[in-house]
Each structure stands twice: as C-alpha cells, then as structure tokens.
Design a protein around this motif. Structure first.
Motif, PDB file in Angstrom:
ATOM      1  N   LEU A   1       0.829  -1.210   0.000  1.00  0.00           N
ATOM      2  CA  LEU A   1       0.000   0.000   0.000  1.00  0.00           C
ATOM      3  C   LEU A   1       0.862   1.258   0.000  1.00  0.00           C
ATOM      4  O   LEU A   1       0.546   2.240  -0.692  1.00  0.00           O
ATOM      5  CB  LEU A   1      -0.936  -0.005   1.205  1.00  0.00           C
ATOM      6  CG  LEU A   1      -1.943  -1.158   1.262  1.00  0.00           C
ATOM      7  CD1 LEU A   1      -2.869  -1.005   2.460  1.00  0.00           C
ATOM      8  CD2 LEU A   1      -2.750  -1.262  -0.020  1.00  0.00           C
ATOM      9  N   ALA A   2       1.946   1.244   0.757  1.00  0.00           N
ATOM     10  CA  ALA A   2       2.854   2.396   0.770  1.00  0.00           C
ATOM     11  C   ALA A   2       3.436   2.628  -0.622  1.00  0.00           C
ATOM     12  O   ALA A   2       3.591   3.772  -1.073  1.00  0.00           O
ATOM     13  CB  ALA A   2       3.965   2.170   1.788  1.00  0.00           C
ATOM     14  N   HIS A   3       3.747   1.537  -1.308  1.00  0.00           N
ATOM     15  CA  HIS A   3       4.287   1.634  -2.674  1.00  0.00           C
ATOM     16  C   HIS A   3       3.267   2.264  -3.622  1.00  0.00           C
ATOM     17  O   HIS A   3       3.619   3.142  -4.426  1.00  0.00           O
ATOM     18  CB  HIS A   3       4.665   0.229  -3.164  1.00  0.00           C
ATOM     19  CG  HIS A   3       4.971   0.169  -4.629  1.00  0.00           C
ATOM     20  ND1 HIS A   3       6.142   0.645  -5.173  1.00  0.00           N
ATOM     21  CD2 HIS A   3       4.234  -0.322  -5.681  1.00  0.00           C
ATOM     22  CE1 HIS A   3       6.133   0.468  -6.481  1.00  0.00           C
ATOM     23  NE2 HIS A   3       4.989  -0.115  -6.811  1.00  0.00           N
ATOM     24  N   ILE A   4       2.024   1.843  -3.527  1.00  0.00           N
ATOM     25  CA  ILE A   4       0.984   2.373  -4.407  1.00  0.00           C
ATOM     26  C   ILE A   4       0.745   3.853  -4.137  1.00  0.00           C
ATOM     27  O   ILE A   4       0.646   4.667  -5.065  1.00  0.00           O
ATOM     28  CB  ILE A   4      -0.325   1.576  -4.244  1.00  0.00           C
ATOM     29  CG1 ILE A   4      -0.123   0.120  -4.669  1.00  0.00           C
ATOM     30  CG2 ILE A   4      -1.458   2.212  -5.054  1.00  0.00           C
ATOM     31  CD1 ILE A   4      -1.297  -0.788  -4.342  1.00  0.00           C
ATOM     32  N   LEU A   5       0.660   4.214  -2.870  1.00  0.00           N
ATOM     33  CA  LEU A   5       0.453   5.620  -2.513  1.00  0.00           C
ATOM     34  C   LEU A   5       1.576   6.495  -3.055  1.00  0.00           C
ATOM     35  O   LEU A   5       1.342   7.578  -3.602  1.00  0.00           O
ATOM     36  CB  LEU A   5       0.366   5.768  -0.994  1.00  0.00           C
ATOM     37  CG  LEU A   5      -0.862   5.178  -0.300  1.00  0.00           C
ATOM     38  CD1 LEU A   5      -0.706   5.257   1.207  1.00  0.00           C
ATOM     39  CD2 LEU A   5      -2.138   5.891  -0.736  1.00  0.00           C
ATOM     40  N   SER A   6       2.808   6.010  -2.905  1.00  0.00           N
ATOM     41  CA  SER A   6       3.968   6.782  -3.361  1.00  0.00           C
ATOM     42  C   SER A   6       4.025   6.867  -4.882  1.00  0.00           C
ATOM     43  O   SER A   6       4.218   7.946  -5.451  1.00  0.00           O
ATOM     44  CB  SER A   6       5.249   6.143  -2.821  1.00  0.00           C
ATOM     45  OG  SER A   6       6.391   6.800  -3.339  1.00  0.00           O
ATOM     46  N   LYS A   7       3.820   5.738  -5.550  1.00  0.00           N
ATOM     47  CA  LYS A   7       3.953   5.694  -7.012  1.00  0.00           C
ATOM     48  C   LYS A   7       2.945   6.600  -7.702  1.00  0.00           C
ATOM     49  O   LYS A   7       3.261   7.249  -8.698  1.00  0.00           O
ATOM     50  CB  LYS A   7       3.772   4.252  -7.508  1.00  0.00           C
ATOM     51  CG  LYS A   7       3.901   4.098  -9.028  1.00  0.00           C
ATOM     52  CD  LYS A   7       3.818   2.659  -9.449  1.00  0.00           C
ATOM     53  CE  LYS A   7       3.921   2.520 -10.972  1.00  0.00           C
ATOM     54  NZ  LYS A   7       5.231   2.999 -11.473  1.00  0.00           N
ATOM     55  N   HIS A   8       1.725   6.670  -7.164  1.00  0.00           N
ATOM     56  CA  HIS A   8       0.670   7.443  -7.814  1.00  0.00           C
ATOM     57  C   HIS A   8       0.402   8.780  -7.120  1.00  0.00           C
ATOM     58  O   HIS A   8      -0.572   9.459  -7.456  1.00  0.00           O
ATOM     59  CB  HIS A   8      -0.613   6.616  -7.877  1.00  0.00           C
ATOM     60  CG  HIS A   8      -0.472   5.373  -8.705  1.00  0.00           C
ATOM     61  ND1 HIS A   8      -0.469   5.388 -10.084  1.00  0.00           N
ATOM     62  CD2 HIS A   8      -0.304   4.065  -8.345  1.00  0.00           C
ATOM     63  CE1 HIS A   8      -0.324   4.159 -10.544  1.00  0.00           C
ATOM     64  NE2 HIS A   8      -0.229   3.332  -9.506  1.00  0.00           N
ATOM     65  N   SER A   9       1.257   9.132  -6.153  1.00  0.00           N
ATOM     66  CA  SER A   9       1.108  10.400  -5.416  1.00  0.00           C
ATOM     67  C   SER A   9      -0.288  10.547  -4.832  1.00  0.00           C
ATOM     68  O   SER A   9      -0.943  11.581  -4.968  1.00  0.00           O
ATOM     69  CB  SER A   9       1.424  11.589  -6.341  1.00  0.00           C
ATOM     70  OG  SER A   9       2.746  11.505  -6.824  1.00  0.00           O
ATOM     71  N   LEU A  10      -0.743   9.498  -4.153  1.00  0.00           N
ATOM     72  CA  LEU A  10      -2.080   9.495  -3.562  1.00  0.00           C
ATOM     73  C   LEU A  10      -2.013   9.964  -2.108  1.00  0.00           C
ATOM     74  O   LEU A  10      -1.055   9.670  -1.391  1.00  0.00           O
ATOM     75  CB  LEU A  10      -2.685   8.091  -3.606  1.00  0.00           C
ATOM     76  CG  LEU A  10      -2.753   7.411  -4.968  1.00  0.00           C
ATOM     77  CD1 LEU A  10      -3.345   6.015  -4.829  1.00  0.00           C
ATOM     78  CD2 LEU A  10      -3.549   8.248  -5.955  1.00  0.00           C
ATOM     79  N   SER A  11      -3.044  10.664  -1.689  1.00  0.00           N
ATOM     80  CA  SER A  11      -3.146  11.101  -0.305  1.00  0.00           C
ATOM     81  C   SER A  11      -3.817  10.012   0.530  1.00  0.00           C
ATOM     82  O   SER A  11      -4.945   9.607   0.219  1.00  0.00           O
ATOM     83  CB  SER A  11      -3.965  12.389  -0.217  1.00  0.00           C
ATOM     84  OG  SER A  11      -4.361  12.652   1.114  1.00  0.00           O
ATOM     85  N   PRO A  12      -3.176   9.524   1.597  1.00  0.00           N
ATOM     86  CA  PRO A  12      -3.812   8.502   2.437  1.00  0.00           C
ATOM     87  C   PRO A  12      -5.155   8.947   2.998  1.00  0.00           C
ATOM     88  O   PRO A  12      -6.073   8.146   3.140  1.00  0.00           O
ATOM     89  CB  PRO A  12      -2.787   8.274   3.558  1.00  0.00           C
ATOM     90  CG  PRO A  12      -1.481   8.682   2.973  1.00  0.00           C
ATOM     91  CD  PRO A  12      -1.809   9.834   2.060  1.00  0.00           C
TER      92      PRO A  12
END
Length: 284
Positions: free
Chosen positions: A207-218
């Motif tokens: 999940l951390a990888h996905i958030l970082s890769k797509h610049s998503l806000s948790p």
C-alpha cells in the motif's frame, strides 16, 4: 499566470483521457477546446470552462480506492485449491481433495505454503511456491469468478471519476491476466501485487508503494478487502479500511482488526466506498 495554470490543467485532463459524460458537460468540453487563449471575446467563457475543468480535476485526483482481489472482487477458491493440491503433489505428498485452504487465502503465498506443509513436517517452502506458481500460471488463475454485482460496482465507481487501483498479495502478472480475462482491467488506473523480489509481499509495504507511485493522499484514499491484513495494512499507512463480508474473512476478524466500516453486499460496494471517500478523513 492563471491562464497558464488553467492551460496546464487542461493538458493534464487530456493526457488522463478524462471526459465529461453528460451531453451538457460534453458540450462544455467542446466549447472549451475551441476557445482561443488570445481572443478577449471568449475570456468569460474560458474562465467558466477552466473553472469547471480545474474543479473536476481536483475532485478526480484527490479520491482513490484500493481494492483487494481474492475474496473481494473474485471468488478464486477453486483455482487456488487446485494449485495448492498440485504443489503438494509435486513435492511427493498425497493431499486430501477436500483440503480446507480458506483460512489461508489472502496471506502471502510463502506463508500459505508454510502452513500447508506443516502437517507433513516439510519445510520446502520455496519449492512448493515455485510448483504452485507454475500450475497457477498455466490453469489455476482461470478458476476465478467475480462475485455477483462486482462488475456493476466497478463501473459505477469509475463513472463517478474515482481513481481505482488493485492491491493484491497475488503476483501482479497473474492479477493482470485475471482482470483481463474477466474484462475488468479497463476499470483500473493501476494494477499492483507482489513482485519476484518479495519486497511487496505484505500489505503495508504494498500500500505504501501504491500511494507513493501514484502520489495518492492517504486521507483521501480507502483500502477495501476481506481479511484483517487489508485493514491492518491500511491503518499502517494512514488509510481507512473497508471490510467486505462476502469473502474469506469473518465479521469478527474484520471488526477485531478495526475495520472503519463493513459492507454486506457487492451491490452496496460502490455506494459505501463513495460515501466514505467523500465524507471522512483517515484514522489518526
């Protein structure tokens, strides 16, 4: 400067292939595309249209949902069971055809194989994993069926402009093939799963990888899954977790893990997801 920002937003919308869906919005978009940035007669029109584009851009880009695969979108039990049996046989064991694997579905594959091998006193986890993946890649992955109503829920979420990502412990290459086979791949903005290096085997790292890769806000993202690993993984990275009750996990498991909300039916998934991403911040 404002015009430059608006133009950049317009370009970004075009690159994302985001299109208004109603006839009114389509007409606005066509007018917007026909505007000349240097024509003073169209300044008011441009302002309204760029405002529309910028508002739509912000709404779409700040809300996202991350979906588990096994037990959330698909019932993959038949295919997984067949591949588990094949892996055990490849190591020389004679497993019972009625082997109960439901409690292990959703775990990283290495953990699943370790549990299954314990009753045989066998520690050849690596060999079992390799045998499983060979069988699963050849035929096991095709033994998956979507839960009734999942396709419609994905369509509804996509239609609202929500960004949708897959977050599964399954190998990403297998997940992509399953989604392609079921005609679901087009609903997703990204498909993510475990990789050969093993660094994304566990949900918090994935999940951390996905958030970082797509610049998503948790705080504007939501994890949806059927097991405690989905919920605890979401909370570990500052996201909320929505537990589904039609998969392999129980209500007690999900509640104990601290699920922020539960949903009973795939038919209610889109409504529940949209309510959560539009209405609340993440825990902590």
């Amino acid at each position: 400067m404002v015009t430059g920002i608006c133009y950049a937003v317009a370009h970004r919308l075009k690159s994302l292939q985001i299109r208004p869906r109603s006839s009114r919005l389509l007409a606005q978009e066509q007018t917007w595309r026909g505007c000349s940035l240097n024509d003073p007669k169209q300044k008011r029109n441009q302002t309204n249209l760029y405002s529309f584009a910028f508002g739509r851009y912000l709404r779409i880009m700040t809300c996202s949902v991350l979906l588990d695969l096994d037990g959330t979108l698909i019932d993959s039990h038949p295919g997984i069971l067949a591949s588990c049996l094949a892996a055990l046989r490849a190591l020389g064991h004679e497993p019972d055809e009625t082997l109960d694997i439901r409690r292990t579905i959703g775990l990283p594959l290495e953990d699943m194989m370790q549990i299954l091998l314990q009753s045989y006193g066998d520690d050849r986890v690596g060999e079992a994993v390799a045998a499983y993946r060979q069988h699963y890649g050849e035929s096991g992955l095709l033994g998956s069926v979507p839960y009734p109503g999942i396709g419609k829920s994905l369509e509804e979420m996509k239609r609202t402009g929500l960004r949708i990502y897959l977050a599964t412990s399954k190998r990403a290459i297998f997940a992509s093939r399953i989604l392609d086979h079921l005609k679901f791949a087009t609903y997703f903005d990204g498909i993510h799963g475990s990789v050969p290096s093993g660094e994304l085997d566990h949900k918090p790292e994935l999940l951390a990888h996905i958030l970082s890769k797509h610049s998503l806000s948790p705080s504007h993202s939501l994890m949806v899954g059927d097991r405690r690993y989905d919920i605890s993984g979401a909370h570990a990275v500052g996201m909320r977790g929505l537990g589904v009750l039609w998969g392999y996990g129980t209500r007690d498991e999900l509640e104990t893990a601290g699920a922020d909300q539960l949903v009973d039916s795939p038919a209610d998934l889109a409504r529940t997801v949209l309510s959560m991403v539009n209405g609340k911040e993440s825990p902590g």
